[in-house]
Write a protein that holds these residues in place. Structure first.
Motif, PDB file in Angstrom:
ATOM      1  N   GLY A  37       0.799  -1.222   0.000  1.00  0.00           N
ATOM      2  CA  GLY A  37       0.000   0.000   0.000  1.00  0.00           C
ATOM      3  C   GLY A  37       0.825   1.261   0.000  1.00  0.00           C
ATOM      4  O   GLY A  37       0.304   2.366   0.013  1.00  0.00           O
ATOM      5  N   THR A  91       1.976   4.444  -5.026  1.00  0.00           N
ATOM      6  CA  THR A  91       0.742   4.691  -5.764  1.00  0.00           C
ATOM      7  C   THR A  91       0.458   3.653  -6.854  1.00  0.00           C
ATOM      8  O   THR A  91      -0.650   3.110  -6.902  1.00  0.00           O
ATOM      9  N   PRO A  92       1.433   3.370  -7.745  1.00  0.00           N
ATOM     10  CA  PRO A  92       1.094   2.474  -8.853  1.00  0.00           C
ATOM     11  C   PRO A  92       0.573   1.124  -8.361  1.00  0.00           C
ATOM     12  O   PRO A  92      -0.371   0.576  -8.922  1.00  0.00           O
ATOM     13  N   ARG A 110      -0.538   0.234  -5.026  1.00  0.00           N
ATOM     14  CA  ARG A 110      -1.729   0.299  -4.156  1.00  0.00           C
ATOM     15  C   ARG A 110      -2.991   0.581  -4.962  1.00  0.00           C
ATOM     16  O   ARG A 110      -3.976  -0.145  -4.862  1.00  0.00           O
ATOM     17  N   VAL A 111      -2.953   1.639  -5.764  1.00  0.00           N
ATOM     18  CA  VAL A 111      -4.160   2.038  -6.486  1.00  0.00           C
ATOM     19  C   VAL A 111      -4.304   1.236  -7.768  1.00  0.00           C
ATOM     20  O   VAL A 111      -5.408   0.857  -8.159  1.00  0.00           O
ATOM     21  N   GLY A 112      -3.157   0.957  -8.394  1.00  0.00           N
ATOM     22  CA  GLY A 112      -3.194   0.208  -9.652  1.00  0.00           C
ATOM     23  C   GLY A 112      -3.868  -1.144  -9.487  1.00  0.00           C
ATOM     24  O   GLY A 112      -4.705  -1.537 -10.307  1.00  0.00           O
ATOM     25  N   GLN A 165      -6.071  -2.064  -7.321  1.00  0.00           N
ATOM     26  CA  GLN A 165      -7.518  -1.889  -7.140  1.00  0.00           C
ATOM     27  C   GLN A 165      -8.191  -1.569  -8.469  1.00  0.00           C
ATOM     28  O   GLN A 165      -9.293  -2.039  -8.757  1.00  0.00           O
ATOM     29  N   GLN A 166      -7.513  -0.743  -9.276  1.00  0.00           N
ATOM     30  CA  GLN A 166      -8.101  -0.362 -10.567  1.00  0.00           C
ATOM     31  C   GLN A 166      -8.195  -1.563 -11.504  1.00  0.00           C
ATOM     32  O   GLN A 166      -9.193  -1.728 -12.205  1.00  0.00           O
TER      33      GLN A 166
END
Lengths: 386, 593
Positions: free
Chosen positions: A318, A321-322, A324-326, A328-329
């Motif tokens: 987490g 950014t790439p 943690r968010v990637g 989920q995306q």
């Protein structure tokens, strides 16, 4: 390149006289041990494949008198269970590999970081460790090993996150450089090696690099323990020579209806049937830490992918950014595509995102999420959409 | 020296320099987000990725040290694509209600979005997938996780600068969040309300709790007499958000602006800072006498200053066994508050229940302090509302005031007069310097033996400072101090305070008087100050504070005519019974976690 068939090997689990091997190692100059491991062509067996001899050489070159040998036994890659078997059956050889590594780099302390879920092995491992400590004392080594337990986080298999965990911090990968050979656990020069790598190094010392490097190919020397699961009549642990094609592998382990093999676990690559013949299992083709999962035509590759993405969305530390968010995306993206809530062309955006994750994530976890995603989506696009 | 090339420009920099810093030397701007000059390198937002020729992956410029022969490119297609993706990803987990957001137009994510993510949104909204609850429990700030982009600046601030770790990273992956101990509300954990996290948050995830509307309501209420006090550190920072460079003093314009906003009386916290010196200096000398002459075992030395409410909460949690060492003096804000509804009311012939007392502070902890139950010695809530420097800027803008072209004016009378000694309260070491200027003179009858009254050893940005001053030729009342060497120490930022407290607790340090300010640099670096605040900005504000001091008619607290008057007319002597009732307080032991 010559395509090889399948060749079973018995090195890792072969019984050895530890006293004999370690006595040889004890009397061998530091540089010679490193040279032998370099000559063998051994690459790290955890999956990343860094040349073991080089790692030892770099650690040996460090001036700090406090150095560490860390055995990475945080085996967490989905579909990998070979380290458990190695520790269960030949832990003494793992310890032997550690003391040899210690001699090679000039370290007196070894730490085994054991996967939390393998706690049940600990009593027998500690009993064997006592015996081992007695043996090396008799031979004359000044080296001792202790255990640290993981707590179930996949990310702690990443070397620098593993160090953080040992030090009592949150398991998050560090910025590199500095690399572990310069500043590893407790900020000290550290050689961190996979369980199987350490055993293999021991066997290189026993049999000599010439004999070992006869196995395998130019880029993938030696043999490797595979954890074979999925749609196969013979799941389990098998040691095989490197360099075979996926086809040769499937011929041996498939159920006659294999449509894809996931090589290297959730962070690895999906090889579809049409590529079996021209894909080599090894660093020149698809590298693997040992996980081989076979899928037959009854399996939905959407479910396979969803499972992997769900795993990564949970197991990313987490931090960056790439990743943690990637993650989920990607997960939410394929769900929406499947439900028809976004256009199927959205998969193209997601593949671009996977490319970004590969180049912009902080550690190997985020960098490898795209492997499975891309190879499954590209080869089984219709299964993802419909 | 290491030679490398960035965007085909050659540069030679020292070993250990990051690519980011090397690029800055070439005036090449690489965007950053998680990076903050006050904090350790995190390298986790990845906004600063650049391409290194020959490398498999992009590299984070903030975290990568230069290496010989590196060939770096900051604006390739690969870099631009990744950067756009990263900003889009951050936006997808951030509740982008920008027009309603407190940080609108002063948000680092918004600026990045302007540069990289205009046009159609690429990714799916993830905010709806998380059960976010806004934590409004603290009287000082609001924590809204739906705007959090997990850069961890706040966590690093709380750990590195403040040694508190009130907030920390919890969980992993999609569940990762910035949380508190056991996920308790911020009002129920060891948090000092210092607001340093608020000052460093790049988005609106951490913002001060604002009381602007309540203040406007009071101003518009014809039945209320609304007075305002302004802290010394506000006047050297306010200008930054109103078009001035850091370090420009805007005292006179600020006073005019406050008057134009409609406050009935514009007064100065500096007045009560001078009062603090009288009370605290007297308390200190009394303590010295009790310990050295009377051999009183119950009197604690060293004495600690008590002006910084973040520091007070820190010691209540972390070193409750040292609470007796704290001066019993209230902070200048609260002394002012207690007098506003007593002395001021009396002088102006006002019913204290009609007075609304507002303070403008560089601080978020002051909001908490004003709410403490001890702070009602006037019989009312001594301070009704505390606004930060930033909130004052908003009010000035709301009122349409053309700040730059305001005619400067002076504070109103009765509690409006101040001295240079009070002004320097805003900088680390300032309270100590002000106290020494007065105490030394009480004891020896002479001014402190420093050129132009500038006690330079207690100034500057070093984390912990020490000084000693030899006491000679004392006046009769203080002969027992003859030949004594008075040892003082100063710490700013709670990590430094913690180091000093350890030494005091273990007995390794033998000081007589210690000044602690919770925030780096003292109040001038407070959590309520304009964003950004960093070492360079703090230095400029500090220079402005010392320059303000030099320009004052009076430089010593005991020379303040309003202070002399209040003792004559109202309080009697420093530390008198009435002074104790109104100007002193007590402290509470709090749980360590």
């Amino acid at each position: 390149m010559k395509k090889r068939g399948l060749n079973k090997v018995d090195l890792i689990f072969e019984k050895v006289d530890l006293r004999e091997v370690l006595t040889v190692a004890y009397n061998m100059p530091q540089a010679e041990i490193i040279q032998k491991v370099l000559d063998s062509g051994l690459k790290g067996r955890g999956g990343a494949g860094f040349p073991t001899g080089l790692k030892w050489k770099y650690t040996a070159a460090e001036k700090d008198p406090d150095k560490y040998i860390v055995c990475n036994a945080d085996e967490g890659e989905p579909g990998t269970f070979k380290d458990r078997e190695i520790l269960d059956r030949v832990a003494y050889k793992v310890y032997g590999g550690m003391v040899i590594a210690g001699k090679a780099v000039g370290a007196k302390t070894g730490i085994v970081y054991l996967r939390g879920e393998y706690k049940f092995l600990l009593p027998q491992l500690l009993a064997e460790l006592d015996e081992f400590h007695r043996l090396i004392k008799e031979i004359g080594f000044d080296f001792s090993i202790s255990y640290r337990m993981g707590s179930g986080a996949y990310i702690c298999g990443e070397e620098s996150a593993l160090f953080e965990s040992i030090e009592g911090f949150r398991g998050e990968p560090r910025n590199k450089p500095p690399y572990p050979t310069v500043s590893g656990v407790f900020g000290k020069p550290t050689s961190i090696n996979n369980v199987e790598t350490l055993v293999t190094a021991l066997m290189v010392i026993k049999h000599g690099p010439e004999s070992y490097s006869q196995l395998g190919t130019k880029d993938s020397r030696g043999s490797k323990v595979f954890s074979i699961s999925g749609d196969t009549p013979t799941p389990g642990i098998f040691e095989l020579e490197l360099g075979m094609t996926v086809q040769a592998f499937v011929n041996e382990f498939g159920d006659g209806d294999t449509k894809a093999v996931q090589v290297g676990g959730a962070s690895g690559f999906c090889v579809p049937r049409k590529r079996f013949e021209d894909t080599i299992i090894g660093f020149e083709g698809v590298p693997t830490g040992g996980s081989m999962k076979l899928f037959n035509s009854s399996r939905s590759m959407y479910n396979v992918l969803h499972n992997y993405l769900d795993f990564f969305a949970e197991e990313s530390c987490g931090q960056c950014t790439p990743c943690r968010v990637g993650c989920q995306q990607l997960l939410k993206g394929v769900q929406k595509v499947k439900k028809g809530e976004v256009k199927s062309t959205y998969l193209t955006e997601l593949i671009k995102l996977a490319d970004t994750m590969k180049v912009a994530s902080k550690c190997g976890l985020g960098q490898s999420v795209g492997n499975a995603f891309k190879t499954i989506v590209e080869n089984f696009r219709e299964e993802i959409i419909y | 020296m290491i030679n490398l090339s960035i965007n085909n420009q050659k540069i030679s920099v020292e070993e250990g320099t990051t690519i980011l810093d090397a690029a800055r030397k070439l005036n090449i701007n690489i965007p950053t987000l998680c990076n903050h000059p006050d904090l350790c390198v995190a390298g986790n937002c990845r906004v600063c990725v650049v391409e290194q020729t020959g490398a498999r992956t992009l590299i984070a410029a903030c975290a990568m040290p230069v290496a010989e022969g590196m060939d770096i490119h900051t604006n390739t297609l690969k870099v631009r694509n990744a950067r756009k993706h990263i900003v889009e990803l951050l936006l997808s987990e951030h509740r982008s209600d920008c027009t309603k957001c407190y940080r609108n137009q002063n948000c680092e994510l918004q600026s990045l979005a302007n540069e990289f993510a205009f046009g159609d949104t690429i990714f799916l909204d993830l905010v709806e997938d998380h059960p976010y609850v806004i934590d409004r429990s603290s009287p000082s700030f609001i924590k809204d996780d739906s705007k959090c982009i997990r850069c961890q600046r706040c966590v690093r601030t709380c750990t590195e600068l403040q040694h508190i770790s009130a907030i920390a990273v919890a969980n992993k992956g999609m569940h990762q969040k910035i949380s508190s101990f056991h996920d308790k509300p911020m009002s129920h954990v060891v948090c000092t309300n210092c607001g340093q996290c608020v000052n460093r948050c790049p988005t609106g995830a951490l913002v001060e709790k604002t009381y602007i509307d309540q203040v406007w309501d009071a101003i518009y209420d014809p039945g209320k007499h609304v007075i305002v006090q302004t802290a010394p550190a506000v006047r050297v920072a306010l200008g930054e958000d109103l078009g001035y460079d850091p370090g420009e003093r805007v005292t006179g314009k600020m006073v005019t602006a406050l008057r134009q906003l409609g406050f009935d009386s514009v007064l100065d916290t500096d007045f009560s800072a001078d009062l603090t010196i009288m009370e605290e200096g007297t308390e200190f000398l009394t303590r010295l006498k009790k310990v050295l002459v009377d051999g009183d075992k119950n009197t604690a030395l060293p004495m600690f200053t008590s002006c910084s409410p973040g520091w007070i909460k820190f010691i209540e949690h972390k070193y409750p066994e040292l609470l007796n060492n704290l001066s019993t003096c209230k902070s200048p804000q609260q002394m002012f508050g207690a007098l506003a509804k007593t002395y001021y009311a009396q002088k102006k012939n006002l019913d204290p229940s009609t007075i609304v007392s507002v303070s403008i502070m560089p601080c978020t902890a002051k909001k908490y302090e004003a709410d403490r139950p001890e702070m009602r010695s006037s019989g009312y809530k001594d301070i009704d509302y505390v606004l930060t420097t930033r909130e004052l800027v908003i009010m000035v803008k709301q009122a349409g005031i053309d700040f730059r072209n305001l005619e400067p004016s002076g504070f109103d009378s009765v509690m409006g007069e101040s001295t240079g000694a009070a002004v320097i309260f805003g900088a680390t070491g300032g309270v100590m310097e002000a106290a020494l200027r007065t105490a030394y003179e009480i004891v020896t009858g002479r001014e402190v033996p420093f050129k132009n009254l500038n006690i330079t050893p207690v100034r500057g940005m070093e984390g912990i400072k020490e000084a000693s001053i030899k006491i000679e030729d004392c006046v009769d009342d203080w002969k027992f101090l003859e030949g004594a060497e008075l040892k003082v120490a100063i710490a700013h930022g709670l990590t430094n305070a913690n180091k000093l407290m350890r030494l005091v607790r273990s007995g390794e340090a033998s000081y007589h008087f210690i000044e602690i300010m919770a925030c780096p640099g003292g109040c001038l670096g407070g959590g309520g100050q304009p964003i950004p605040t960093n070492a360079e900005v703090r230095k400029r504000r500090m220079n402005a504070i010392y320059s303000e001091d030099e320009h004052m008619e009076f430089r010593k607290s005991h020379d303040n005519p309003d202070v002399i008057a209040i003792y004559e007319e109202f309080l009697g002597q420093p530390n008198s019974e009435r002074a104790h009732e109104l100007l002193h307080t007590h402290y509470t032991e709090r749980e360590a976690y």
